[in-house]
Write an enzyme that holds these catalytic residues in place. Structure first.
Site, short mmCIF file in Angstrom:
data_model
loop_
_atom_site.label_atom_id
_atom_site.label_comp_id
_atom_site.label_asym_id
_atom_site.label_seq_id
_atom_site.Cartn_x
_atom_site.Cartn_y
_atom_site.Cartn_z
N GLU A 280 0.85 -1.22 0.00
CA GLU A 280 0.00 0.00 0.00
C GLU A 280 0.88 1.26 0.00
OE1 GLU A 280 -3.15 -0.09 -0.66
OE2 GLU A 280 -3.06 -2.26 -0.64
N TRP A 311 -20.99 13.67 -18.90
CA TRP A 311 -21.27 13.63 -17.46
C TRP A 311 -22.57 14.36 -17.17
CZ3 TRP A 311 -18.40 10.18 -15.25
CH2 TRP A 311 -17.07 9.98 -15.64
N ASN A 346 -10.69 3.44 3.27
CA ASN A 346 -10.44 3.23 1.84
C ASN A 346 -11.57 2.46 1.15
OD1 ASN A 346 -8.65 3.28 -0.56
ND2 ASN A 346 -8.71 1.07 -0.26
N TRP A 364 -15.67 12.66 -12.33
CA TRP A 364 -14.79 12.32 -11.19
C TRP A 364 -14.08 13.56 -10.65
CZ3 TRP A 364 -9.64 13.41 -11.77
CH2 TRP A 364 -9.13 13.48 -13.07
#
Ligand code: FAD
Length: 481
Positions: A280, A311, A346, A364
């Site tokens: 990670e 979008w 997460n 996003w």
């Protein structure tokens, strides 16, 4: 004209995202120079540097306080200045006759352009300017494919990168610094802590600063490392390190973490947990590598075919997502954790981000901007790369056809409902069987739990199955497969 450089001319140690005394190569070089030290933090207003979000400023406030106390104890008070870095530095050099500057490197395009310009200007004026690596195991240009290109896929990147880590001896914190005392602004006057309203009242679990970072690492290594490989996906358990804001602000460096984990492994701790945890840290490195080689990562799709997506612009849906009122409990729990604490687990980040991009079909970049403002660990490389991973537009991204199902994700990763009950107490009385999809509960189950859908908790703002089909159709039209 600068005065002639002698050892009496001070060295400026410019702190940026390296707010620590131990294992800080720039600070060590400043001590090594034998000059009086001016530790400096600039609240930088250089155009082209993305201003920090509100939650990051909250953290910075406390981290600077901690750093200031540590430096003052060692003998050199922290000097605070606000303004464009180049002007601030010119003024400070004129005031103090400094002959030497040190800093630790940053890797986003704005910071690099600023640093290059400052280095060239000051060197031309005869100052010694040195920069170092304190933030990464490997600097972004050090890991290359055989063809000399940058890596676009994590697994081969990490295989190459972890073999290249150079474990230099740890640099101890300087015990005694010789400071000098130019004027400093007052941290209180910077107004970094929110007032009217103070939305940070729930940020109580954090201890920003170097000591807090080491305490978090110690806690994690002592308890959670062993079960990390499986526990890291369970937002209802205390199985992750919560080191991300400490790493972002450089209160601890990845090499310090690397060494501490290797020491645990040498002492017989779980290999699985250690390898997963270090990988990670590897993702963090990979994302810096990607940002360095793609400076526009926070603004542009890594895969340009995604530019054609239409979008949706839908302020009510966006607001429901931000407020944690989508009617999907795992998404809402994550978004409420974020608002309350400046952090989101997460697993919840992935599900909440997927919901925005794929279910709501909202760009996003809109989500990236919200996280930038609200996360205490907001980081240009990590935030942009992870949003693009979820959207499918990034390097080594989640495939476009992977649309997280917020109900299944809840059942799988929060099976006992601890996380949802913590952040959505109004659903706490529902049984686990219906907790992840309250609209499937019978009327008697709802009334026994005191839940009135549409009043105490929202009905779903859309039907996930239909939204998934809409997203897949839009993505398939791009030829994104
Ligand atoms: P742990 O599980 O204890 O991991 C240890 C360290 O490894 C973390 O501190 C972090 O430095 C690194 N790490 C873990 N997961 C990732 C990951 N997916 N990508 C990169 N590094 C990782 N992380 C940030 O630091 N800043 C951000 O702005 C950020 N934005 C994100 C946005 C989205 C949409 C998603 C899905 C993830 C984002 N992440 C970000 C990555 C990740 O969620 C956090 O790093 C992690 O949750 C931090 O918690 P932890 O320190 O307990 O992690």
């Amino acid at each position: 004209m600068n005065p002639p450089d002698t050892l009496a001319a001070p060295v400026i140690a410019w702190f940026r995202q390296d707010l620590r005394l131990a294992d800080n190569p720039a600070l060590a070089a400043a001590v090594e120079s034998g000059r009086p030290i001016i530790p400096l933090y600039i609240l930088d207003e250089t155009p082209g540097i993305r201003p920090m979000g509100a939650a990051s400023l909250w953290w910075l406030d406390k981290s600077l306080r901690a750093l200031g106390e540590d430096l003052a104890r060692a003998g050199a008070p922290l000097i605070l200045r606000r303004g464009a870095a180049e002007t601030v530095l010119d003024n400070l050099i004129a005031e103090t006759g400094a002959g030497h500057m040190v800093w630790n490197r940053l890797y986003d395009a704005g910071s690099m352009a600023r640093d290059r310009a400052i280095k060239a200007r000051l060197s031309a004026r005869g100052l010694t300017v040195q920069s170092f690596n304190s933030a990464l195991l490997n600097e972004p240009w050090m890991v290359q494919t055989e063809a000399g290109d940058f890596y676009k896929v994590f697994t081969p990147y990490w295989r190459a990168a972890r073999d290249q880590v150079e474990d230099r001896p740890a640099l101890p914190p300087p015990s005694r610094l010789t400071g000098c005392n130019p004027r400093s602004e007052r941290l209180e006057d910077w107004g970094l802590h929110p007032r009217n309203p103070d939305w940070s009242v729930g940020f109580t679990a954090w201890t920003p600063g170097e000591a807090g970072a080491h305490a978090a690492l110690k806690r994690f290594l002592g308890k959670a490392l062993r079960g990390y490989a499986s526990g890291r996906d369970r937002p209802g358990l205390a199985s992750v390190s919560r080191l991300s804001p400490h790493l972002h602000f450089g209160e601890i460096g990845p090499l310090q973490i690397w060494r501490a984990v290797q020491a645990r492994v040498a002492a017989g701790d779980s290999l699985d947990g250690a390898a997963k945890f270090l990988s990670e840290i590897g993702w963090r490195e990979f994302n810096h590598h990607l940002l360095f080689h793609n400076p526009d990562l926070a603004r542009r799709n890594f895969r340009p075919e995604f530019d054609a997506i239409a979008w949706r612009d839908h302020p009510e849906d966006l607001d429901a997502w931000r407020q944690g009122r989508t009617g999907y409990p795992l998404v809402d729990a994550g978004m409420r954790e974020l608002r309350a604490t400046g952090y989101m687990h997460n697993r919840a980040r992935m599900v909440a981000a997927s919901f925005l991009v794929k279910d709501l079909m909202i760009d996003w970049r809109v989500g990236e901007a919200w996280f930038w403002d609200t996360l205490v660990d907001a980081d240009l490389a990590q935030n942009a790369a992870n949003w693009q991973w979820v959207a499918g537009s990034g390097a080594d991204a989640s495939p476009y056809f992977r649309v997280f199902n917020p109900i299944r994700q809840g059942e799988r990763f929060d099976p006992c409902g601890n996380y949802i009950r913590r952040w959505i107490p109004e659903l706490a009385g529902l049984s686990n069987a219906v907790l992840h999809a309250p609209w499937t509960a019978r009327p008697d189950q709802l009334s026994a739990a005191g839940v009135v859908l549409g009043q105490t908790y929202p009905r779903p703002i859309l039907d996930h199955a239909a939204a998934r089909d809409r997203a897949l159709a839009a993505y398939a039209a791009l030829g994104a497969a």
